[in-house]
Design a protein around this motif. Sequence first.
Motif, mmCIF file in Angstrom:
data_model
loop_
_atom_site.group_PDB
_atom_site.id
_atom_site.type_symbol
_atom_site.label_atom_id
_atom_site.label_comp_id
_atom_site.label_asym_id
_atom_site.label_seq_id
_atom_site.Cartn_x
_atom_site.Cartn_y
_atom_site.Cartn_z
ATOM 1 N N ARG A 161 0.824 -1.208 0.000
ATOM 2 C CA ARG A 161 0.000 0.000 0.000
ATOM 3 C C ARG A 161 0.863 1.265 0.000
ATOM 4 O O ARG A 161 0.461 2.305 -0.530
ATOM 5 C CB ARG A 161 -0.948 0.008 1.187
ATOM 6 C CG ARG A 161 -0.276 0.080 2.558
ATOM 7 C CD ARG A 161 -1.295 0.069 3.666
ATOM 8 N NE ARG A 161 -0.665 0.153 4.978
ATOM 9 C CZ ARG A 161 -1.335 0.114 6.121
ATOM 10 N NH1 ARG A 161 -2.659 0.006 6.096
ATOM 11 N NH2 ARG A 161 -0.704 0.196 7.269
ATOM 12 N N ASP A 162 2.080 1.189 0.588
ATOM 13 C CA ASP A 162 2.989 2.332 0.558
ATOM 14 C C ASP A 162 3.416 2.639 -0.875
ATOM 15 O O ASP A 162 3.459 3.797 -1.286
ATOM 16 C CB ASP A 162 4.235 2.042 1.410
ATOM 17 C CG ASP A 162 3.896 1.794 2.874
ATOM 18 O OD1 ASP A 162 2.967 2.443 3.377
ATOM 19 O OD2 ASP A 162 4.570 0.968 3.499
ATOM 20 N N LEU A 163 3.739 1.576 -1.599
ATOM 21 C CA LEU A 163 4.148 1.749 -2.993
ATOM 22 C C LEU A 163 3.001 2.273 -3.843
ATOM 23 O O LEU A 163 3.182 3.141 -4.701
ATOM 24 C CB LEU A 163 4.652 0.415 -3.572
ATOM 25 C CG LEU A 163 6.126 0.057 -3.379
ATOM 26 C CD1 LEU A 163 7.014 1.042 -4.120
ATOM 27 C CD2 LEU A 163 6.522 -0.009 -1.932
ATOM 28 N N ARG A 164 1.808 1.757 -3.601
ATOM 29 C CA ARG A 164 0.650 2.210 -4.371
ATOM 30 C C ARG A 164 0.339 3.683 -4.094
ATOM 31 O O ARG A 164 -0.024 4.429 -4.995
ATOM 32 C CB ARG A 164 -0.551 1.338 -4.047
ATOM 33 C CG ARG A 164 -0.463 -0.056 -4.661
ATOM 34 C CD ARG A 164 -1.608 -0.935 -4.224
ATOM 35 N NE ARG A 164 -1.601 -2.217 -4.931
ATOM 36 C CZ ARG A 164 -2.298 -3.286 -4.540
ATOM 37 N NH1 ARG A 164 -3.072 -3.208 -3.466
ATOM 38 N NH2 ARG A 164 -2.236 -4.409 -5.241
ATOM 39 N N ALA A 165 0.495 4.076 -2.845
ATOM 40 C CA ALA A 165 0.258 5.481 -2.488
ATOM 41 C C ALA A 165 1.273 6.378 -3.173
ATOM 42 O O ALA A 165 0.931 7.459 -3.678
ATOM 43 C CB ALA A 165 0.338 5.650 -0.969
ATOM 44 N N PHE A 188 17.392 -0.295 -5.650
ATOM 45 C CA PHE A 188 17.907 0.043 -4.323
ATOM 46 C C PHE A 188 17.415 -0.946 -3.274
ATOM 47 O O PHE A 188 18.184 -1.418 -2.422
ATOM 48 C CB PHE A 188 17.492 1.463 -3.934
ATOM 49 C CG PHE A 188 17.862 1.822 -2.521
ATOM 50 C CD1 PHE A 188 19.186 2.089 -2.187
ATOM 51 C CD2 PHE A 188 16.901 1.878 -1.522
ATOM 52 C CE1 PHE A 188 19.537 2.404 -0.872
ATOM 53 C CE2 PHE A 188 17.238 2.193 -0.212
ATOM 54 C CZ PHE A 188 18.569 2.457 0.113
ATOM 55 N N PHE A 189 16.126 -1.268 -3.285
ATOM 56 C CA PHE A 189 15.585 -2.182 -2.272
ATOM 57 C C PHE A 189 16.184 -3.581 -2.403
ATOM 58 O O PHE A 189 16.386 -4.273 -1.392
ATOM 59 C CB PHE A 189 14.058 -2.238 -2.376
ATOM 60 C CG PHE A 189 13.355 -1.260 -1.480
ATOM 61 C CD1 PHE A 189 12.938 -1.637 -0.219
ATOM 62 C CD2 PHE A 189 13.124 0.046 -1.894
ATOM 63 C CE1 PHE A 189 12.293 -0.735 0.612
ATOM 64 C CE2 PHE A 189 12.489 0.961 -1.076
ATOM 65 C CZ PHE A 189 12.072 0.569 0.195
ATOM 66 N N ARG A 190 16.451 -4.011 -3.640
ATOM 67 C CA ARG A 190 17.068 -5.323 -3.831
ATOM 68 C C ARG A 190 18.433 -5.361 -3.141
ATOM 69 O O ARG A 190 18.783 -6.315 -2.453
ATOM 70 C CB ARG A 190 17.195 -5.608 -5.322
ATOM 71 C CG ARG A 190 17.531 -7.056 -5.657
ATOM 72 C CD ARG A 190 17.577 -7.255 -7.166
ATOM 73 N NE ARG A 190 16.240 -7.185 -7.753
ATOM 74 C CZ ARG A 190 15.833 -6.224 -8.574
ATOM 75 N NH1 ARG A 190 16.641 -5.211 -8.876
ATOM 76 N NH2 ARG A 190 14.611 -6.238 -9.076
ATOM 77 N N THR A 233 9.866 -8.022 -0.685
ATOM 78 C CA THR A 233 8.875 -8.615 -1.590
ATOM 79 C C THR A 233 7.830 -7.615 -2.053
ATOM 80 O O THR A 233 7.427 -7.604 -3.223
ATOM 81 C CB THR A 233 8.171 -9.800 -0.880
ATOM 82 O OG1 THR A 233 9.170 -10.702 -0.399
ATOM 83 C CG2 THR A 233 7.249 -10.527 -1.836
ATOM 84 N N ALA A 234 7.369 -6.760 -1.144
ATOM 85 C CA ALA A 234 6.317 -5.804 -1.499
ATOM 86 C C ALA A 234 6.767 -4.883 -2.632
ATOM 87 O O ALA A 234 5.986 -4.575 -3.544
ATOM 88 C CB ALA A 234 5.941 -4.976 -0.268
ATOM 89 N N VAL A 235 8.027 -4.454 -2.583
ATOM 90 C CA VAL A 235 8.543 -3.557 -3.618
ATOM 91 C C VAL A 235 8.729 -4.304 -4.932
ATOM 92 O O VAL A 235 8.308 -3.843 -6.006
ATOM 93 C CB VAL A 235 9.882 -2.927 -3.178
ATOM 94 C CG1 VAL A 235 10.462 -2.067 -4.293
ATOM 95 C CG2 VAL A 235 9.681 -2.093 -1.920
#
Length: 307
Positions: free
Chosen positions: A64-68, A93-95, A106-108
């Motif tokens: 939901r953070d990414l979608r926002a 970056f997250f990887r 995973t979410a990203v």
Amino acid sequence: MSLALSPALRDALEAWLAEERAIDGASEATIRAYATDLRGFLAFLADYDGEPAAPARLARIELRDLRAWMSHERGRGLGPRSLARALSAVKGFFRWFGKREGFEPTAVLSVRSPKFTRKLPRPLAEDAARAVIADLGDTPEVPWIAARDAAVATLLYGSGLRISEALGLRGRDTPLPDMLRIVGKGGKERLVPVLPVAREAVAAYLDLCPFDLVPDGPLFRGARGRALNPRMVTRAMEGARARLGLPASATPHALRHSFATHLLAAGGDLRTIQELLGHASLSTTQAYTAVDTARLLDVYDAAHPKA
């Protein structure tokens, strides 16, 4: 913008950018784009939470953070292509950060990139490409400048060089060999063929050039002897296309597109063309197959008009 990041996260961001630069060979322009996109995401996250982004917050990021964030970016007018690029930087970056900090982002990584239509390269027809080079060489005002512009255009079309690569040639590169070692984007090296017509064009320019050639100095000079500004090549192409009645897409870079498209049409192997152009990904080179297919369909439609 720096207030949106904790010191630890700011250090992590700089470490990732340094690794992208040193290990993956990303160009400075790419590094700047990554930094802008990622800082923008982290600034949004800090504003979203009401506190500076910190490593612990990234470890518990949710879909939901990414979608926002993506909704926010669309709301401020960011197009699908730019948003896809920004998301790619965030994922990269997250990887790296997840591996360093011991969590699974995973979410990203599960977020799908926005769909967008890639613009096809717009090459010149073979006769138009030859006409441009001939026109540049026939400009009568200053013969050595005409020879210079024709030599640059011949290298763009005959060897598929980027304009920065052609203008990056030095005095020590002459006389041009049959195969020229080029350092392209991200410091990647490749060998490109130099046709006899290109060697002759450069030799003709050097015969007329009023400035001394030195090994470490630029091969192509401006009117005052300094390194040739790429804007001057663009201006010369603008003049040629006006005289020849060509479209606005007839730019210096279109000559590089023409090299690839005409080579493909003549039966060139896609992987070889990728290596000659210095593309990091084959998918970038595959755009030329779409151009070739579109051209074949145009020929078909002309030969078989609909009733």
